[in-house]
Design an enzyme around this catalytic site. Structure first.
Site, mmCIF file in Angstrom:
data_model
loop_
_atom_site.group_PDB
_atom_site.id
_atom_site.type_symbol
_atom_site.label_atom_id
_atom_site.label_comp_id
_atom_site.label_asym_id
_atom_site.label_seq_id
_atom_site.Cartn_x
_atom_site.Cartn_y
_atom_site.Cartn_z
ATOM 1 N N ARG A 112 12.618 88.553 -21.500
ATOM 2 C CA ARG A 112 12.047 89.734 -20.853
ATOM 3 C C ARG A 112 12.197 89.691 -19.327
ATOM 4 N NH1 ARG A 112 6.991 90.554 -25.088
ATOM 5 N NH2 ARG A 112 8.146 91.918 -26.518
ATOM 6 N N GLN A 145 4.810 100.489 -23.917
ATOM 7 C CA GLN A 145 3.483 100.544 -24.530
ATOM 8 C C GLN A 145 3.099 99.198 -25.140
ATOM 9 O OE1 GLN A 145 5.858 102.969 -24.890
ATOM 10 N NE2 GLN A 145 4.781 104.343 -23.486
ATOM 11 N N GLY A 205 10.671 97.962 -35.088
ATOM 12 C CA GLY A 205 11.264 97.682 -33.784
ATOM 13 C C GLY A 205 10.371 96.743 -33.004
ATOM 14 N N HIS A 221 14.172 115.022 6.200
ATOM 15 C CA HIS A 221 13.125 115.854 5.611
ATOM 16 C C HIS A 221 12.083 114.946 4.952
ATOM 17 C CE1 HIS A 221 15.534 119.277 6.510
ATOM 18 N NE2 HIS A 221 16.451 119.044 5.574
ATOM 19 N N TYR A 243 21.175 88.969 -31.336
ATOM 20 C CA TYR A 243 19.801 88.745 -31.766
ATOM 21 C C TYR A 243 19.512 89.774 -32.856
ATOM 22 C CZ TYR A 243 14.714 87.956 -30.978
ATOM 23 O OH TYR A 243 13.368 87.653 -31.091
ATOM 24 N N GLU A 287 13.498 95.271 -26.379
ATOM 25 C CA GLU A 287 12.720 94.039 -26.169
ATOM 26 C C GLU A 287 11.233 94.327 -25.969
ATOM 27 O OE1 GLU A 287 13.927 90.501 -24.418
ATOM 28 O OE2 GLU A 287 16.042 91.044 -24.319
ATOM 29 N N GLY A 288 10.739 95.302 -26.714
ATOM 30 C CA GLY A 288 9.335 95.680 -26.635
ATOM 31 C C GLY A 288 9.145 96.859 -25.709
ATOM 32 N N GLY A 318 20.107 116.439 -5.875
ATOM 33 C CA GLY A 318 20.015 117.850 -6.216
ATOM 34 C C GLY A 318 20.984 118.212 -7.326
ATOM 35 N N GLU A 351 14.723 96.297 -37.169
ATOM 36 C CA GLU A 351 15.082 96.996 -38.408
ATOM 37 C C GLU A 351 14.794 98.482 -38.265
ATOM 38 O OE1 GLU A 351 13.273 95.194 -41.796
ATOM 39 O OE2 GLU A 351 14.209 93.235 -41.435
#
Length: 424
Positions: free
Chosen positions: A277, A401, A162, A312, A154, A397-398, A373, A158
Site C-alpha cells: 500500500r 472506504q 474485492g 488569477h 497477485y 488494494e482496498g 479548461g 474475485e
C-alpha cells in the site's frame, strides 16, 4: 541513456546502507527528526528520474492509446534494475528497503501510472513469497523474476470479493501431496502476461471458519493445466496495464508450493498490504506531482483578461490546494514505508497514506483539468489521461472506504486502551 551498471551500483548501495546518512541515523536512534532523503536515496531518485524522462514519458501516450502491454519498457526497466527491487540478494535481487522502493514508485508514477502498475505488479505478486514462502519456493519463483524480464501477479480478487478478501470462494482441496483448485479470479493485474501467480484459495469448507484459518496461499505456474486466462479488460485508465479474469479448473498445485502454513493464507495476504500500500500511495503521489507540474506550466503560459491565468486568484488557489495535499501525501507515504523498514506494524500508516494519497491524486487530476479548461477535456493534452489514470487509486488494494475502516478501528482501539490518542 541510463546504464544498467549505474542503477545497479546505486540500488546496491541503498540496499547495503539504507540508513547510512546522518538523517536516517537520527530516525534509527530516535534522537532527531529529518525530512530529507539520505545521499543513497537521492542517487537512486536521480537515476530513476532519468529513466522515467528518457523511456517512460515519451511513450506513455502511445501505450495509453494502443493499450499494448509495455514490454519494451518492461525489458529496459529489468535491465536497469528497476523491477523486483525488494527481492533479497540471496535470490538475486537488490534487496532494497521499502523507502527506496517508494522513491522508485513515486518517480515512475510521475511518468505514467499505467506503466507503473504493470511494473509494480511484480512487487505485489512477489511480496507474499518474500514474507512467508519456504526457501525452496523462493528459489523456484523469485529467482526467475531476476534472471529474466518475466512478470508475476497477485491472484486474489474475485468477481464477488474485492476489498472483502475474506469473501473469496475459490476452493483448494487437498488430495495427497497436492491441492486441486477450482474457482474464478477477476481484475488481476498482469493476469495475461504473468509467468506465475500468488494465489489465495479457501481450504476450509466451513463457511463459518474464521478468515485467519480458512484460506491457504500458493505459488502456481501460470501455464499449469486448467488455468484459463480471460480477455484483456478495457478500463477507464491505466490502459496499458494488463487486467484480466483468471479461471481455475481442477488445477493441481504441489503441496510444496504452499506459501506460509496451511490455513494461514489470509494472514499472508494482509501482511503483504503493509508493504504494497505504501507503493500504491507513492505512485499516487507521483501522479499528483505530475498534475501540479502540468497545471502550473499551463497556468504560466495561458493568458486571459490580459494576464497569465496563474495571476488569477481562482487558479492560484487551485494550484495551492494541489501542492498542499501532494506534499502531505508524500510525507505520510514515506512515513508508512519507514515504519515497515523499522520493523513495526505498518498497517495503520499504510492505510492512512494509501487513503489520503489516492484521494489527493483524484482531486489533483480533476483540478488539473479545471486549470486547463476546455483544453483539459481534450486528448491532445495530458490532463485527461491523468484524470482517467487517477481513479483506480481509490479502488485497488482496498478502496478508500476500506482504508477508512482500517484507520478508524485502530484509532478507536488505541483510545480504548489509553484513554487518548494524542497523549498515548
Amino acid at each position: 541513456m541510463l546504464t544498467s551498471k549505474l542503477l545497479t551500483r546505486t540500488t546496491s548501495a541503498v540496499a547495503r546502507r539504507a540508513y547510512s546518512s546522518p538523517a536516517n541515523e537520527e530516525h534509527q536512534n530516535f534522537s532527531g527528526l529529518n525530512f530529507d532523503l539520505g545521499d543513497d536515496y537521492r542517487r537512486l531518485q536521480d537515476s530513476v528520474r532519468t529513466f522515467v524522462k528518457q523511456e517512460i514519458m515519451p511513450n506513455a501516450a502511445k501505450y495509453d492509446k494502443t493499450m499494448e502491454y509495455p514490454w519494451k519498457i518492461i525489458k529496459k526497466a529489468h535491465e536497469a534494475g528497476l523491477l523486483n527491487s525488494q527481492i533479497p540478494e540471496k535470490y538475486g535481487g537488490p534487496g532494497l528497503d521499502l523507502v527506496a522502493d517508494v522513491v522508485l514508485g513515486e518517480a515512475v508514477g510521475y511518468g505514467c501510472t499505467g506503466i507503473g502498475t504493470a511494473m509494480m505488479g511484480n512487487d505485489l505478486g512477489s511480496a507474499p513469497l518474500v514474507i512467508a514462502a519456504s526457501d525452496e519456493v523462493k528459489k523456484k519463483f523469485l529467482t526467475r523474476l531476476v534472471e529474466e524480464p518475466v512478470m508475476c501477479a497477485y491472484c486474489v480478487t474475485e468477481p464477488g470479493a474485492g476489498s472483502d478478501v475474506a469473501g473469496i470462494r475459490t476452493k483448494a482441496e487437498k488430495k495427497g501431496d497436492e491441492y486441486i483448485v477450482n474457482g474464478s479470479k477477476m481484475w488481476i493485474t498482469n493476469g495475461g502476461v504473468a509467468n506465475w501467480y500468488f494465489l489465495l484459495a479457501r481450504t476450509d469448507p466451513d463457511p463459518k471458519a474464521p478468515a485467519g484459518k480458512a484460506f491457504t496461499a500458493f505459488a502456481v505456474d501460470a501455464d499449469s493445466a486448467g488455468i484459463i486466462k480471460g480477455r484483456k479488460e478495457i478500463n477507464l485508465g491505466q490502459r496499458c496495464s494488463d487486467t484480466r479474469g483468471i479461471t481455475f479448473e481442477d488445477v493441481r498445485i504441489p503441496a510444496s508450493q504452499v506459501v506460509g502454513a496451511h490455513g494461514e493464507g489470509f494472514k499472508v495476504a494482509m501482511k503483504t498490504f503493509d508493504k504494497t500500500r505504501p507503493l500504491v500511495a507513492a505512485s499516487a503521489v507521483g501522479l499528483a506531482a505530475r498534475c501540479l507540474d502540468e497545471a502550473s506550466k499551463y497556468a504560466l503560459e495561458r493568458k486571459t483578461f490580459g494576464t497569465q491565468i496563474a495571476n488569477h486568484q481562482a487558479v492560484a488557489f487551485i494550484l495551492a490546494d494541489i501542492v498542499t495535499n501532494m506534499e502531505l501525501s508524500r510525507l505520510m507515504t514515506y512515513r508508512s514505508a519507514l515504519e515497515v523498514d523499522m520493523g513495526r506494524s505498518g498497517q495503520y500508516y499504510a492505510s492512512i497514506a494509501k487513503r489520503f494519497a489516492a484521494d489527493t491524486a483524484v482531486e489533483a487530476a480533476s483540478n488539473c483539468i479545471q486549470v486547463f479548461g476546455g483544453a483539459g477535456f481534450n486528448t491532445e493534452y495530458p490532463a485527461e489521461k491523468l484524470y482517467r489514470d487517477s481513479k483506480i487509486f481509490q479502488i485497488y488494494e482496498g478502496t478508500s472506504q476500506v482504508q477508512r475502516m482500517v484507520i478508524s478501528r485502530q484509532l478507536l482501539q488505541k483510545v480504548k486502551e489509553n484513554g487518548t490518542y494524542f497523549f498515548a
